[in-house]
Enzyme design. Sequence first.
Site, PDB file in Angstrom:
ATOM      1  N   ASP A  85      38.914 -38.659  -4.070  1.00 18.53           N
ATOM      2  CA  ASP A  85      39.629 -38.250  -2.866  1.00 18.53           C
ATOM      3  C   ASP A  85      38.975 -37.086  -2.138  1.00 18.53           C
ATOM      4  O   ASP A  85      38.262 -36.273  -2.726  1.00 18.53           O
ATOM      5  CB  ASP A  85      41.053 -37.827  -3.243  1.00 18.53           C
ATOM      6  N   HIS A 136      42.721 -41.597   3.891  1.00 14.64           N
ATOM      7  CA  HIS A 136      43.420 -40.452   3.274  1.00 14.64           C
ATOM      8  C   HIS A 136      43.863 -39.463   4.355  1.00 14.64           C
ATOM      9  O   HIS A 136      43.949 -38.270   4.093  1.00 14.64           O
ATOM     10  CB  HIS A 136      42.485 -39.796   2.255  1.00 14.64           C
ATOM     11  N   HIS A 140      43.945 -34.399   6.064  1.00 15.86           N
ATOM     12  CA  HIS A 140      44.611 -34.146   4.783  1.00 15.86           C
ATOM     13  C   HIS A 140      45.971 -33.499   4.993  1.00 15.86           C
ATOM     14  O   HIS A 140      46.304 -32.477   4.381  1.00 15.86           O
ATOM     15  CB  HIS A 140      43.741 -33.275   3.870  1.00 15.86           C
ATOM     16  N   HIS A 232      38.523 -35.945  -7.537  1.00 18.16           N
ATOM     17  CA  HIS A 232      38.165 -35.439  -6.207  1.00 18.16           C
ATOM     18  C   HIS A 232      36.667 -35.179  -6.105  1.00 18.16           C
ATOM     19  O   HIS A 232      36.083 -34.537  -6.980  1.00 18.16           O
ATOM     20  CB  HIS A 232      38.928 -34.141  -5.912  1.00 18.16           C
TER      21      HIS A 232
HETATM   22 ZN   LIG Z   1      43.636 -35.498  -1.230  1.00 21.96          ZN
END
Ligand SMILES: [Zn+2]
Length: 266
Positions: A85, A136, A140, A232
């Site tokens: 991510d 995503h 964010h 991540h």
């Molecule tokens: Zn995220």
Amino acid sequence: MLGRSLVPDQTPRQSTGVTTSADGPHYADQPSVGEPGGTPRASASPVETGPAETGQDGSGRVAGDDNLFGAHATTGTPRLALTFDDGPDPRYTPQVLALLREYDVRATFCVVGENAQNHPDLIQSIVDDGHTLCNHSWHHDVGLGARSADAIRSDLLRTNAAIRAAVPDAPIVWYRQPGGAWTYPVVSVARQLGMTPLHWSVDPSDWELPGATKITATVLSQAAPGSVVLLHDAGGDRQGTMEALRRILPDLTARFELEALPTDPT
Ligand SMILES: [Zn+2]
């Protein structure tokens, strides 16, 4: 302001209020309300230090079904899926790609729109290597689900447009809400746009910088058939995640079949 007010202490960098460009956008972390790390800070980082002082995935636990609004938390098959991510990030995404290539593993990248716009070459590399993509959100935005359906739609479409500018034909059929902060509207809009909401089932909270050993231990102890693992490749110092990935790939590939989440969800 919402995300900024919820930013917990995390790194020395934040305590000085300085976010260096070497790290790229620094998505501060976003535990769920009520979790130990989730106490709002009185002194948030200055606005000027970074483009994205908002939340990040990782609640330290899987949200209850009631909070998922139907978002997928597993692959629905015996296969395990790694998800990365908040990127792409020029520092870490190439390292992840190289490691995945080494182990012949395909994964899924949940990319942030502004990062996709800034690094179209990395989006191209992700797709060239056979990985799949997940929206995503543009910036964010952990609070996106609380906004109007029109605002959510606009954010998700802007993100898809940035991705498609890099890879015009790549399917984008997954959406992951930042922070896992699902709401009925965000799930509905994602579905209307042809994207399936994607949560996770294994979360080592790598954004909390627990170190490679702890990240490795959590993933290896919790991995099971059907797991969706949250990691991540951007949003701060990801050296621990890189080292953990180096350690978990031999084990995971021996125990499971790993897959990129399919672009034709059934
Ligand atoms: Zn995220």
